[in-house]
Enzyme design. Structure first.
Site, PDB file in Angstrom:
ATOM      1  N   ALA A   1      88.167 -56.995 -14.498  1.00  0.00           N
ATOM      2  CA  ALA A   1      87.452 -57.889 -15.398  1.00  0.00           C
ATOM      3  C   ALA A   1      88.418 -58.849 -16.085  1.00  0.00           C
ATOM      4  CB  ALA A   1      86.667 -57.074 -16.428  1.00  0.00           C
TER       5      ALA A   1
ATOM      6  N   GLU B   1      85.978 -65.011 -17.846  1.00  0.00           N
ATOM      7  CA  GLU B   1      85.054 -65.048 -18.996  1.00  0.00           C
ATOM      8  C   GLU B   1      84.219 -66.325 -18.908  1.00  0.00           C
ATOM      9  OE1 GLU B   1      87.495 -64.776 -22.508  1.00  0.00           O
ATOM     10  OE2 GLU B   1      88.181 -62.740 -21.995  1.00  0.00           O
TER      11      GLU B   1
ATOM     12  N   ILE C   1      81.708 -60.244 -12.646  1.00  0.00           N
ATOM     13  CA  ILE C   1      82.629 -59.149 -12.340  1.00  0.00           C
ATOM     14  C   ILE C   1      82.112 -58.322 -11.151  1.00  0.00           C
ATOM     15  CG2 ILE C   1      83.853 -57.144 -13.281  1.00  0.00           C
ATOM     16  CD1 ILE C   1      84.608 -59.997 -14.447  1.00  0.00           C
TER      17      ILE C   1
ATOM     18  N   GLN D   1      76.382 -74.537  14.136  1.00  0.00           N
ATOM     19  CA  GLN D   1      76.080 -75.707  14.965  1.00  0.00           C
ATOM     20  C   GLN D   1      75.862 -75.307  16.420  1.00  0.00           C
ATOM     21  OE1 GLN D   1      75.560 -78.378  13.374  1.00  0.00           O
ATOM     22  NE2 GLN D   1      75.177 -79.784  15.043  1.00  0.00           N
ATOM     23  N   ILE D   2      76.717 -74.425  16.915  1.00  0.00           N
ATOM     24  CA  ILE D   2      76.606 -73.982  18.318  1.00  0.00           C
ATOM     25  C   ILE D   2      75.291 -73.230  18.530  1.00  0.00           C
ATOM     26  CG2 ILE D   2      77.604 -72.345  20.008  1.00  0.00           C
ATOM     27  CD1 ILE D   2      80.393 -73.254  18.901  1.00  0.00           C
ATOM     28  N   HIS D   3      74.835 -72.520  17.507  1.00  0.00           N
ATOM     29  CA  HIS D   3      73.562 -71.800  17.607  1.00  0.00           C
ATOM     30  C   HIS D   3      72.350 -72.747  17.512  1.00  0.00           C
ATOM     31  CE1 HIS D   3      75.830 -68.058  17.093  1.00  0.00           C
ATOM     32  NE2 HIS D   3      74.712 -67.366  17.268  1.00  0.00           N
TER      33      HIS D   3
ATOM     34  N   GLY E   1      69.169 -74.591  16.206  1.00  0.00           N
ATOM     35  CA  GLY E   1      68.155 -74.179  15.227  1.00  0.00           C
ATOM     36  C   GLY E   1      68.226 -72.698  14.916  1.00  0.00           C
TER      37      GLY E   1
ATOM     38  N   GLU F   1      89.500 -65.221  -6.404  1.00  0.00           N
ATOM     39  CA  GLU F   1      90.929 -64.901  -6.206  1.00  0.00           C
ATOM     40  C   GLU F   1      91.755 -66.193  -6.211  1.00  0.00           C
ATOM     41  OE1 GLU F   1      92.419 -61.686  -4.935  1.00  0.00           O
ATOM     42  OE2 GLU F   1      90.540 -60.542  -5.123  1.00  0.00           O
TER      43      GLU F   1
HETATM   44  C1  LIG Z   1      80.838 -63.722  -6.422  1.00  0.00           C
HETATM   45  C2  LIG Z   1      81.994 -63.798  -7.387  1.00  0.00           C
HETATM   46  C3  LIG Z   1      82.745 -62.650  -7.635  1.00  0.00           C
HETATM   47  C4  LIG Z   1      83.774 -62.687  -8.575  1.00  0.00           C
HETATM   48  N1  LIG Z   1      84.448 -61.532  -8.897  1.00  0.00           N
HETATM   49  C5  LIG Z   1      85.312 -61.536  -9.937  1.00  0.00           C
HETATM   50  C6  LIG Z   1      85.887 -60.313 -10.400  1.00  0.00           C
HETATM   51  O1  LIG Z   1      85.659 -59.237  -9.842  1.00  0.00           O
HETATM   52  N2  LIG Z   1      86.690 -60.354 -11.493  1.00  0.00           N
HETATM   53  C7  LIG Z   1      86.979 -61.514 -12.140  1.00  0.00           C
HETATM   54  O2  LIG Z   1      87.712 -61.475 -13.128  1.00  0.00           O
HETATM   55  N3  LIG Z   1      86.457 -62.706 -11.729  1.00  0.00           N
HETATM   56  C8  LIG Z   1      85.629 -62.734 -10.644  1.00  0.00           C
HETATM   57  N4  LIG Z   1      85.072 -63.915 -10.217  1.00  0.00           N
HETATM   58  C9  LIG Z   1      85.404 -65.140 -10.908  1.00  0.00           C
HETATM   59  C10 LIG Z   1      86.239 -66.092 -10.081  1.00  0.00           C
HETATM   60  O3  LIG Z   1      87.556 -65.612  -9.956  1.00  0.00           O
HETATM   61  C11 LIG Z   1      86.149 -67.483 -10.741  1.00  0.00           C
HETATM   62  O4  LIG Z   1      84.834 -67.944 -10.539  1.00  0.00           O
HETATM   63  C12 LIG Z   1      87.165 -68.456 -10.195  1.00  0.00           C
HETATM   64  O5  LIG Z   1      88.475 -68.096 -10.576  1.00  0.00           O
HETATM   65  C13 LIG Z   1      86.905 -69.887 -10.681  1.00  0.00           C
HETATM   66  O6  LIG Z   1      86.696 -69.920 -12.063  1.00  0.00           O
HETATM   67  P1  LIG Z   1      85.406 -70.686 -12.634  1.00  0.00           P
HETATM   68  O7  LIG Z   1      84.215 -70.176 -11.903  1.00  0.00           O
HETATM   69  O8  LIG Z   1      85.412 -70.558 -14.113  1.00  0.00           O
HETATM   70  O9  LIG Z   1      85.600 -72.188 -12.218  1.00  0.00           O
HETATM   71  P2  LIG Z   1      86.488 -73.261 -12.992  1.00  0.00           P
HETATM   72  O10 LIG Z   1      87.820 -72.725 -13.300  1.00  0.00           O
HETATM   73  O11 LIG Z   1      85.680 -73.814 -14.118  1.00  0.00           O
HETATM   74  O12 LIG Z   1      86.660 -74.364 -11.867  1.00  0.00           O
HETATM   75  C14 LIG Z   1      85.673 -75.342 -11.551  1.00  0.00           C
HETATM   76  C15 LIG Z   1      86.301 -76.325 -10.556  1.00  0.00           C
HETATM   77  O13 LIG Z   1      87.429 -76.981 -11.178  1.00  0.00           O
HETATM   78  C16 LIG Z   1      88.581 -76.801 -10.379  1.00  0.00           C
HETATM   79  N5  LIG Z   1      89.768 -76.705 -11.230  1.00  0.00           N
HETATM   80  C17 LIG Z   1      89.972 -75.896 -12.315  1.00  0.00           C
HETATM   81  N6  LIG Z   1      91.203 -76.089 -12.805  1.00  0.00           N
HETATM   82  C18 LIG Z   1      91.790 -77.043 -12.041  1.00  0.00           C
HETATM   83  C19 LIG Z   1      93.068 -77.665 -12.038  1.00  0.00           C
HETATM   84  N7  LIG Z   1      94.017 -77.364 -12.940  1.00  0.00           N
HETATM   85  N8  LIG Z   1      93.322 -78.622 -11.091  1.00  0.00           N
HETATM   86  C20 LIG Z   1      92.388 -78.939 -10.179  1.00  0.00           C
HETATM   87  N9  LIG Z   1      91.169 -78.378 -10.123  1.00  0.00           N
HETATM   88  C21 LIG Z   1      90.884 -77.437 -11.036  1.00  0.00           C
HETATM   89  C22 LIG Z   1      88.335 -75.514  -9.601  1.00  0.00           C
HETATM   90  O14 LIG Z   1      89.135 -75.461  -8.432  1.00  0.00           O
HETATM   91  C23 LIG Z   1      86.855 -75.652  -9.312  1.00  0.00           C
HETATM   92  O15 LIG Z   1      86.681 -76.484  -8.194  1.00  0.00           O
HETATM   93  C24 LIG Z   1      84.084 -63.909  -9.243  1.00  0.00           C
HETATM   94  C25 LIG Z   1      83.351 -65.074  -8.946  1.00  0.00           C
HETATM   95  C26 LIG Z   1      82.321 -65.019  -8.041  1.00  0.00           C
HETATM   96  C27 LIG Z   1      81.526 -66.296  -7.773  1.00  0.00           C
END
Ligand SMILES: Cc1cc2nc3c(=O)[nH]c(=O)nc-3n(C[C@H](O)[C@H](O)[C@H](O)COP(=O)(O)OP(=O)(O)OC[C@H]3O[C@@H](n4cnc5c(N)ncnc54)[C@H](O)[C@@H]3O)c2cc1C
Length: 382
Positions: A123, A126, A156, A337-339, A341, A364
């Site tokens: 976690a 935020e 999370i 695309q290959i599939h 429709g 990640e």
């Molecule tokens: C299905 C799912 C599972 C997840 N699981 C976990 C988990 O288990 N634990 C956990 O802690 N988190 C988890 N996450 C969170 C995930 O790691 C974040 O969503 C991710 O790091 C992006 O943060 P954000 O969503 O706040 O996007 P933001 O940080 O708000 O980014 C929005 C856009 O701005 C871009 N951006 C941001 N900063 C910059 C920069 N400096 N320069 C250029 N571009 C930038 C990003 O690349 C993105 O395109 C999960 C998310 C999802 C969708």
């Protein structure tokens, strides 16, 4: 400790059979029920999948990075939800303790994580802190021998099924950025910790995410990984490369599955009186995908070997994560695309994988964050 080549070959063979005979046939059920069948979770436990990266002395398989990516290439062929369930146990959930945990923490938690008795969640994210992870605000206030946690975590993975959370919290409110952050090991049934409703997502059904709320959640100071506050972010950073290589290998595994499905379909489907695989424009999509897949596999194997050799692979791990997550997106697009429709119909796995693999470019560390890491490493090394 590295396995001998015969044992590794046996392990890979066992995984191949498990993936083809158990996981892939269960995919429609996972999609329909948004859950991994309990008997499959039990088989995953039995195979040691929850403890692949945990040292053997603590009950895990103790795979090297090179070995782990070979297993991940195979596991990635099945729906990503299966991988997701074991991801944190093998990643930060255990590796943070392996690298920086106290002897008591290792003895207490690692065997439970390795056996899959406990499913763990990480976690960090935020509502107001995603890519800028060092800006988290969930507070951990010292109170005697305890800390009291308050705040919200978002998206999370495994939260609805986890029994142990690694929670990143700010122990020093006056210290801005990474240095004021500590990593706490918090059991799911701790009073003050509640999990929200599972999120409704684009894909990866069966892999559940949710908000996690902390309201005056009291944990002992001994719950901090390593026992010393302020080092949580540094611990997470040490584990990052391993996680990025693991995900990259999973992406390559998903690409092999997509490509196998696309090739099988192209050989079977006839238009203009011949299999569509005979058309050079279809062959171009197959060939481009195969080439990119080979590049991704080669990068991952190289970076894993270097990491096992003791090299710092921060730049290479980000290169792998960036390339492989984007690559599998392109392969999924071509497979649909290959599939034709049929690729847009839920009866075909490529439709589901197309949605599932989209996530790999986001979590990640997004692709943009990987680009920043790569460029910063280049500039620092110039
Ligand atoms: C299905 C799912 C599972 C997840 N699981 C976990 C988990 O288990 N634990 C956990 O802690 N988190 C988890 N996450 C969170 C995930 O790691 C974040 O969503 C991710 O790091 C992006 O943060 P954000 O969503 O706040 O996007 P933001 O940080 O708000 O980014 C929005 C856009 O701005 C871009 N951006 C941001 N900063 C910059 C920069 N400096 N320069 C250029 N571009 C930038 C990003 O690349 C993105 O395109 C999960 C998310 C999802 C969708």
């Amino acid at each position: 400790m590295a396995l001998d080549s015969e044992t590794l070959a046996q392990l890979i063979g066992t995984m191949q059979r498990f993936v083809e005979e158990r996981l892939i046939p269960a995919e429609p059920r996972v999609e329909a029920e948004n859950a991994i069948p309990p008997e499959i979770v039990e088989e995953m436990r039995h195979l040691g999948l929850f403890g692949m990266s945990i040292p053997q002395e603590h009950g895990g398989l103790g795979l090297t990075m090179t070995e782990e990516v070979e297993i991940a290439f195979v596991l990635g062929r099945a729906a990503p939800a299966f991988r997701s369930l074991i991801g944190t146990n093998n990643g930060i959930g255990s590796q943070g303790i392996v690298i920086d945990g106290t002897p008591e923490q290792k003895a207490h938690w690692l065997p439970r994580l390795a056996s899959g008795e406990m499913i763990s969640s990480f976690a960090l994210t935020e509502p107001d802190a995603g890519s800028d992870a060092a800006s988290i605000s969930l507070s951990a206030r010292r109170d005697g021998d305890d800390y009291v946690l308050n705040g919200t975590k978002r998206f999370i993975t495994n939260a609805p099924v986890a029994s142990l959370f690694t929670v990143m919290a700010r122990t020093e409110p006056d210290v801005k950025g990474a240095k004021g952050i500590s990593a706490f090991l918090v059991e799911a049934d701790t009073p003050g910790l509640t999990v929200g409703k599972p999120d409704r997502k684009m894909g990866q059904r069966g892999a559940l995410t949710a908000d996690v709320f902390f309201e005056d959640c009291r944990v002992p100071a001994s719950a901090i990984i390593g026992g010393v506050p302020g080092r949580g972010f540094a611990t997470a950073m040490k584990v990052l490369d391993r996680g990025r290589l693991h995900i990259s290998a999973i992406c390559a595994g998903a690409a092999t599955r997509l490509l196998d499905d696309a090739l099988a379909f192209a050989l079977e489907r006839k238009q203009f009186d011949q299999p569509i695989a005979e058309f050079q424009l279809i062959q171009a999509m197959l060939a481009d995908s195969r080439t990119e897949l080979y590049a991704g596999q080669s990068m991952v194997r190289d970076a894993a070997r270097r990491r096992d050799g003791g090299e710092s692979v921060s730049l290479e791990a980000s290169c792998c994560k960036l390339f492989c997550s984007e690559m599998v997106g392109r392969v999924a697009d071509r497979a649909v695309q290959i599939h034709g429709g049929a690729g847009y119909m839920a009866d075909y796995a490529v439709e589901r994988f197309y949605r599932d693999v989209r996530l790999f470019r986001i979590y990640e560390g997004t692709s943009q964050i990987q680009q920043l890491v790569i460029a910063r490493n280049m500039i620092a090394g110039a």
